[in-house]
Write an enzyme that holds these catalytic residues in place. Structure first.
Site, mmCIF file in Angstrom:
data_model
loop_
_atom_site.group_PDB
_atom_site.id
_atom_site.type_symbol
_atom_site.label_atom_id
_atom_site.label_comp_id
_atom_site.label_asym_id
_atom_site.label_seq_id
_atom_site.Cartn_x
_atom_site.Cartn_y
_atom_site.Cartn_z
ATOM 1 N N THR A 119 0.814 -1.224 0.000
ATOM 2 C CA THR A 119 0.000 0.000 0.000
ATOM 3 C C THR A 119 0.843 1.267 0.000
ATOM 4 O O THR A 119 1.955 1.282 0.565
ATOM 5 C CB THR A 119 -0.920 0.009 1.245
ATOM 6 O OG1 THR A 119 -1.536 1.292 1.365
ATOM 7 C CG2 THR A 119 -0.152 -0.259 2.521
ATOM 8 N N TYR A 143 -1.655 0.022 10.048
ATOM 9 C CA TYR A 143 -1.919 -0.707 8.802
ATOM 10 C C TYR A 143 -0.710 -0.589 7.862
ATOM 11 O O TYR A 143 -0.176 -1.592 7.374
ATOM 12 C CB TYR A 143 -3.191 -0.157 8.144
ATOM 13 C CG TYR A 143 -3.386 -0.651 6.743
ATOM 14 C CD1 TYR A 143 -3.638 -1.991 6.498
ATOM 15 C CD2 TYR A 143 -3.282 0.218 5.659
ATOM 16 C CE1 TYR A 143 -3.797 -2.460 5.203
ATOM 17 C CE2 TYR A 143 -3.450 -0.237 4.366
ATOM 18 C CZ TYR A 143 -3.702 -1.572 4.143
ATOM 19 O OH TYR A 143 -3.846 -2.035 2.869
#
Ligand code: UFG
Length: 329
Positions: A119, A143
């Site tokens: 990501t 995350y």
């Protein structure tokens, strides 16, 4: 050549299910491995399904033994920035320890081609910096930190065992299969476009804009949106690139075009031809001001074309799915 199975972790989720469709269309057999915590059994339509949890190494071993996949596409993860700020342990356990089990098993079974879903959240909030694959990584939420940790594991396993990887750092994924066989369906939903569509058709009262005081032209956060079908197409290209022995590489997956939250809302109003009820709210912890890719490496080196990744197309496809599609447990 005989059947080539690809192990798709998270194949019952949003991106994983679209990847299974693309793999099937490219002649592979996608084997979905999913614990169905955030995924949907109904989304597994293009190959066998194995229920299991990456946290249990024996579950992972079983699927390698049974299917002997030639490669892995690893999508399974918890992926909510906000939740990761509140419960970081969940993210480290599930995303990092689970991935380590998977990577370890892949090496043990000689399955050395590994595609990993990472990501842009690994870059963090780097105002004014052009984000390319060599940019430094300073995640500001658990995350992003968990995804960066898995990238580091892959780098070490490459050195030690010559396991090859393609790491894709996604920007914001949106849209749905134009045939609406699969689509985006999270419970609870946290992503901008599906929430806007919920507000448009009355499934919720309004879309809350998280922060209107960011240092951007209209005060709202800016993101780079990629159509899920373009995104999964490049996974197939990446897999083929690995299979011809090209090595290991990191690729950003974004278009380089940034859209503010308000711009996405405006486009959704046009596409649906309905008003979008909004409420201006506070910032959401963990959100970066601006995340836009500054690289076209996937285009130049993998021959990727992100032709469907324009906002109108993404919202049109999401809206079609939104009106027709839903999964049940
Ligand atoms: N937003 C709102 N209101 C909402 C939901 C979102 O204003 O109700 C805003 C967010 O603040 C953000 C933008 O819309 O500025 C996009 O938010 P999403 O939740 O749709 O996406 P994120 O950018 O937070 O996160 C997504 C994926 C992650 C991925 C990340 C990369 O969910 O998995 O992009 O930054 F890692």
């Amino acid at each position: 050549m005989g059947e080539q199975k690809v192990l798709v972790t998270g194949g019952a989720g949003y991106i994983g299910s679209h990847a299974c469709k693309a793999l099937k269309q490219a002649g592979f057999t996608p084997v979905t491995f999913d614990n169905l915590v955030t995924g949907w059994r109904d989304a597994v339509k293009f190959g066998p399904f194995e229920r299991g949890d990456l946290i249990n190494k024996s579950d992972v071993d079983r699927v390698f033994e049974e299917h002997a996949p030639v490669a892995v596409m690893h999508f399974a993860a918890l992926s909510q920035v906000g939740e990761s700020m509140q419960e970081p342990g969940l993210y480290w356990r599930n995303n990092v320890m689970g991935s380590l089990n998977l990577i370890q098993a892949a090496v043990e079974y000689g399955c050395i081609d590994f595609v990993f879903s990472s990501t842009c959240a690994t870059y963090g909030d780097q105002d004014g910096v052009v984000l390319d694959e060599d940019s430094s990584q300073h995640p500001i939420n658990a995350y992003g930190a968990s995804k960066r940790a898995v990238e580091n594991i892959l780098a070490d396993f490459r050195t030690a065992y010559r396991m090859n990887h393609v790491i894709f750092r996604y920007f914001n994924v949106a849209g749905a299969d134009p045939e609406a066989e699969v689509g985006e369906f999270h419970q609870p939903e946290t992503h901008l476009i599906p929430l806007i569509l919920d507000a448009v058709d009355g499934k919720r009262d309004a879309l809350t804009i998280f922060g209107t005081d960011y240092d951007t032209p209209d005060g709202t956060c800016i993101r780079d949106y990629v159509h899920v079908c373009d995104l999964v197409d490049v996974h197939v290209l990446g897999l083929k690139w690995l299979q011809v022995g090209r090595g290991s590489r990191v690729f950003n997956l974004g278009t380089g075009d940034g859209f503010s939250v308000r711009e996405v809302i405006d486009q959704a109003g046009h596409v649906t031809n309905r008003p979008v009820p909004i409420v201006e709210g506070a910032r959401r912890p963990g959100d970066c001001t601006k995340l836009v890719s500054g690289s076209s490496r996937a285009v130049s080196e993998l021959g990727w074309s992100a032709g469907r990744s324009n906002m109108k197309q993404m919202i049109t496809d999401a809206w079609r799915w939104h009106q027709n599609g839903a999964y049940t447990k």
